[in-house]
Design a protein around this motif. Sequence first.
Motif, PDB file in Angstrom:
ATOM      1  N   GLU A   1       0.816  -1.227   0.000  1.00 50.92           N
ATOM      2  CA  GLU A   1       0.000   0.000   0.000  1.00 50.92           C
ATOM      3  C   GLU A   1       0.845   1.271   0.000  1.00 50.92           C
ATOM      4  OE1 GLU A   1      -2.864  -0.191   3.120  1.00 50.92           O
ATOM      5  OE2 GLU A   1      -3.639  -2.139   2.485  1.00 50.92           O
TER       6      GLU A   1
ATOM      7  N   GLN B   1     -12.854  -3.190  -4.798  1.00 54.89           N
ATOM      8  CA  GLN B   1     -11.694  -3.368  -3.919  1.00 54.89           C
ATOM      9  C   GLN B   1     -10.429  -2.871  -4.614  1.00 54.89           C
ATOM     10  OE1 GLN B   1     -11.456  -5.131  -0.569  1.00 54.89           O
ATOM     11  NE2 GLN B   1      -9.817  -3.668  -0.891  1.00 54.89           N
ATOM     12  N   LEU B   2     -10.297  -3.207  -5.899  1.00 54.70           N
ATOM     13  CA  LEU B   2      -9.130  -2.802  -6.667  1.00 54.70           C
ATOM     14  C   LEU B   2      -9.035  -1.280  -6.737  1.00 54.70           C
ATOM     15  CD1 LEU B   2      -6.787  -3.492  -8.688  1.00 54.70           C
ATOM     16  CD2 LEU B   2      -8.489  -3.311 -10.498  1.00 54.70           C
TER      17      LEU B   2
ATOM     18  N   GLU C   1     -10.247   0.876  -4.741  1.00 51.01           N
ATOM     19  CA  GLU C   1      -9.901   1.398  -3.418  1.00 51.01           C
ATOM     20  C   GLU C   1      -8.398   1.264  -3.156  1.00 51.01           C
ATOM     21  OE1 GLU C   1     -13.439   0.164  -0.726  1.00 51.01           O
ATOM     22  OE2 GLU C   1     -11.594  -0.004   0.464  1.00 51.01           O
ATOM     23  N   ASN C   2      -7.866   0.067  -3.442  1.00 47.47           N
ATOM     24  CA  ASN C   2      -6.430  -0.176  -3.250  1.00 47.47           C
ATOM     25  C   ASN C   2      -5.597   0.802  -4.069  1.00 47.47           C
ATOM     26  OD1 ASN C   2      -7.418  -2.333  -1.843  1.00 47.47           O
ATOM     27  ND2 ASN C   2      -6.572  -3.913  -3.181  1.00 47.47           N
TER      28      ASN C   2
ATOM     29  N   ARG D   1      -5.781   4.457  -2.766  1.00 48.54           N
ATOM     30  CA  ARG D   1      -5.039   4.686  -1.542  1.00 48.54           C
ATOM     31  C   ARG D   1      -3.534   4.726  -1.827  1.00 48.54           C
ATOM     32  NH1 ARG D   1      -5.893   0.181   1.201  1.00 48.54           N
ATOM     33  NH2 ARG D   1      -8.072   0.721   1.510  1.00 48.54           N
ATOM     34  N   ALA D   2      -3.034   3.724  -2.552  1.00 45.01           N
ATOM     35  CA  ALA D   2      -1.595   3.631  -2.790  1.00 45.01           C
ATOM     36  C   ALA D   2      -1.090   4.784  -3.656  1.00 45.01           C
ATOM     37  CB  ALA D   2      -1.264   2.294  -3.435  1.00 45.01           C
TER      38      ALA D   2
ATOM     39  N   HIS E   1      -1.811  -3.420  -6.754  1.00 45.33           N
ATOM     40  CA  HIS E   1      -3.262  -3.660  -6.768  1.00 45.33           C
ATOM     41  C   HIS E   1      -3.725  -4.477  -5.561  1.00 45.33           C
ATOM     42  CE1 HIS E   1      -1.183  -6.968  -8.746  1.00 45.33           C
ATOM     43  NE2 HIS E   1      -2.218  -7.750  -8.532  1.00 45.33           N
ATOM     44  N   ARG E   2      -2.784  -4.961  -4.730  1.00 44.42           N
ATOM     45  CA  ARG E   2      -3.144  -5.779  -3.587  1.00 44.42           C
ATOM     46  C   ARG E   2      -3.102  -4.970  -2.292  1.00 44.42           C
ATOM     47  NH1 ARG E   2      -5.704 -10.191  -5.339  1.00 44.42           N
ATOM     48  NH2 ARG E   2      -4.442 -11.463  -6.735  1.00 44.42           N
ATOM     49  N   ASN E   3      -4.067  -5.181  -1.421  1.00 45.02           N
ATOM     50  CA  ASN E   3      -4.004  -4.523  -0.117  1.00 45.02           C
ATOM     51  C   ASN E   3      -3.420  -5.491   0.915  1.00 45.02           C
ATOM     52  OD1 ASN E   3      -6.010  -6.234   0.872  1.00 45.02           O
ATOM     53  ND2 ASN E   3      -7.653  -4.778   0.432  1.00 45.02           N
ATOM     54  N   ARG E   4      -3.218  -4.994   2.115  1.00 43.63           N
ATOM     55  CA  ARG E   4      -2.491  -5.772   3.127  1.00 43.63           C
ATOM     56  C   ARG E   4      -3.171  -7.096   3.470  1.00 43.63           C
ATOM     57  NH1 ARG E   4      -2.379  -1.492   7.886  1.00 43.63           N
ATOM     58  NH2 ARG E   4      -2.170  -0.031   6.160  1.00 43.63           N
TER      59      ARG E   4
ATOM     60  N   GLU F   1      -5.141  -8.931   1.538  1.00 42.35           N
ATOM     61  CA  GLU F   1      -4.940  -9.884   0.444  1.00 42.35           C
ATOM     62  C   GLU F   1      -3.524 -10.463   0.498  1.00 42.35           C
ATOM     63  OE1 GLU F   1      -7.552  -8.158  -3.230  1.00 42.35           O
ATOM     64  OE2 GLU F   1      -6.061  -6.791  -2.425  1.00 42.35           O
TER      65      GLU F   1
END
Lengths: 264, 207, 472
Positions: B188, C23-24, C26-27, C30-31, C160-163, C165
């Motif tokens: 992230e 979800q994607l 959102e990820n 944020r990033a 594309h992955r959050n924590r 996942e």
Amino acid sequence: MPPNPPRPRTALFVTCLNDTLFPGAGRATVTLLRRLGVEVDFPAAQSCCGQMHFNTGYRKETARLARHFVDTFADYEEIVVPSASCAGTPVEAYPLAAEAAGDRGLARAVAELAPRVVELTRYLTDRLGVEQVGAHFPHRVTYHPTCHSLRATGLGERPHRLLRAVAGIDYVELPAAEECCGFGGTFAVKNPAVSGAMNGDKARHVLETGAHVLAAVDSSCLMNIGGRLTRDGHRVRTLHLAEILARTEQDGPLPGVPVVEAAR
Amino acid sequence: MTAAREEILRRIRAAAVPPAPEPPRHYLRHAPGLDPDDREAVLALFVERLEEYGAEVLRTDRPGPAVARVLAAQGARSLVVPDGVPAEWTADWDGRVRTDRPPLGKAELDATDAVLTGCAAAVADSGTLVLDGGPGQGRRAATLLPDLHVCVVRAEQVRSALPGALARLDPARPLTFVSGPSATADIEMIRVKGVHGPRRLAVVLLS
Amino acid sequence: MTRSFLGWPAFPEAAEREVGNRQLRENLGRATGTIRGKRALLAAERPDWEQLRDSAAAIKDQVLAGLEQYLLQVEEKVTAAGGTVHWARDAAEANRIVTDLVRATGEREVVKVKSMLTEEIGLDAALEAAGISARETDLAAAIVQLGDDLPSHVVVPALHRNRTEIRDIFVREMGRHGRPAPEGLTDDPAELADAARLHLREKFLGAKVAVSGANFVVAETGTLVVVESEGNGRMCLTLADTLISVVGIEKTVPTWADLEVFLQLLARNATGERMSPYTSTWTGTTDGDGPRAFHLVLVDNGRTRALADPVGRQALRCIRCGACMNTCPVYRRTGGHAYGSVYPGPIGAILNPLLKGLDEEQTASLPYASTLCGACNEVCPVRIRFTDVLLDLRAQVADGGKHPVERAALGAVGAVMARPAAWKAAVKGAGLVGPLLPARTPVPGWTDNRALPDVPRESFRSWWKRNEGERA
């Protein structure tokens, strides 16, 4: 033979989109310029600058429209355009279109004409040197700096300065203003899902301001954002910047739009 | 002369790229907003940047006690010391000192708590230490596997910005530029300190 | 099984699928939001930022103009320093060279430093087919590999992955490839990074062969440069006996001093740092320090095709900082997979067609994966004019007759617009909304999520004629 009245040396290139769908932007431009003492002509032969053709990759077709543009406006000293993106076409697109068509004559004509094509906001602030244009608009307004006005033609703070000088206005900044609205010409129809997502975020930001009017200097982007707001049942009006600048105290508030407290 | 080599070079010639003008070089040679001759300001910036990374910094004119203090504070009990590190630097420490001669195995290095080195150059603007494998700096594996890296920097080695440091380095040597402890932002885009490289970095600035 | 982008759908279709993944989005939001903020601060810190960009662009242009000479210089210097230089025309040739080099060592496992070029050529799959296991060691690359996923960003392939996942992937997969994830692993990023440290430690300590890319190759000295954050690069570059670096021919810079420009731009623009934690440089091999054998594989794989494109060749200036994708409003909503390549975002939209040509529908769709908003132009450290290249590629697509129906329509409209009488008639004619769109008919794409504007009762030109008539 009776002497002809002197022909105005300033032409309005209203753009095809304003001509057909947003004539109010064109009328406002004429009203505003006349109020500021500029006698403006509308050469009726004008049509489209060809930006859509160029941006989709059709350079030879753009060259045909470039020739027509040059023929139509060659005799004018300045050509005022109430659209940042269309005002950019002669500068950015025509030289490449002429090259693609192998038309050196057109390239020369374009090089000669392009510096005389000026976007309306820049015309007001830089050529006429005015920011206070005598406008009165007692409404809450936010402003979307379109990508072309912001990055390609570098209008910077000019539109904001003009807006802040309007009497009675309640001007509010748009969050994430510099984000593209997702229009992008044919992008909107070639990539509708992504375009819609971008537009949805833009519309949300507009609503966050509580503004009753969204202004911009490109009717195309306003059509995009306005289309979203309308579809979602919101009553935010989209207006070309000229339509705000053209209104005076005599005109009174814009019918159907809430009047801001301070101006009552 | 492989066929692939000839073919790639032929394609490059066929691309017929026109000559390019000489690049302009109008960027700053020193850290922005700093008088490069003001040594105290340069050193202060160096310390500030290192501390921003979370590195521990000690300014001293007596390296022995400073090194001992850092090692003790970090709980190190074993230390790798490459050839060329002055004996004075470890004189005040009573933990286990290992030389790297004959070269320690990877597992031995991994099992050692700390490594003590000097450096070839340092950059204030980015809080960077540069190791070139010269005397007192050791081979690269020795500064990589122990979890704590203690680096002694002499004040005159600190350049205000990268151009000054690069000009003093020998590219023929294997160089490691260290700007803070190892880190990642792969989850992230949030910065996490300490992944594979030494998770802790301490600098003893000698002036 | 290694996934690949082979046979990926064209951008509009792939993008529509991705954009619907909440979800994607959102990820991504944020990033990229985090990184854009940091980058803006660090770029603003340099009063000479624009001058650094000017220099970087010009140095890269110099490289492209003299590429043959610079590559020969690289070959000479690397060889003189104890390295071996190989040349690969395409992906298959590069993979064959690397596979043969690994086989010659007798090893069955290699550790890898993150390299977009090896992703581009599908090296991991090629090695796997030859019975060689290639383990990715960069945290994000490892997340992608463990999750049998595809990279979506050039700097952070698992953007594309959050924590959560990532935690799930680690718990599920680590044990199958070595040391399992610790019991009770949470989704705290520090804990996740620590799990990766433990999992990969044994790989590093046992590594005999490492494969890397390079950020830069200095022609005058034959020096390779790898910029990284975690130390996995240092591990691979230092601990293996054999190092194989697979590098695109455009990664060259002329002189050692040129690094002062790129190293000051790269980390600021890529991750919002002044310098990345680790920059490693090496020239051939060094006795008693690091690998005993060094191989440099110089790869073309379409780069000379891009080089031959007068407008597009500027894409080869790219130093893979990823800032264009972080700022791109399209990328930030679709993520990288929509672009069907390891190079997504604005750079992907131009680089993929330039490397592969425009014959496939997928690559031909990429130049249109942009609103031409120009945000990428503003952040590019090597001043790639993305919008110029996108427009030029669109012209190549149009000239190639890829969209015959569209061409006919726009041609007809153009013909009307260029003839005043026909245009006036068209504007006056009932029901013509704008230059193209028949009124009150749903327009595919447009009316999916927007209303059409009301048609005014009177065009501007009619008003002008009436109004001017009164004035006269």
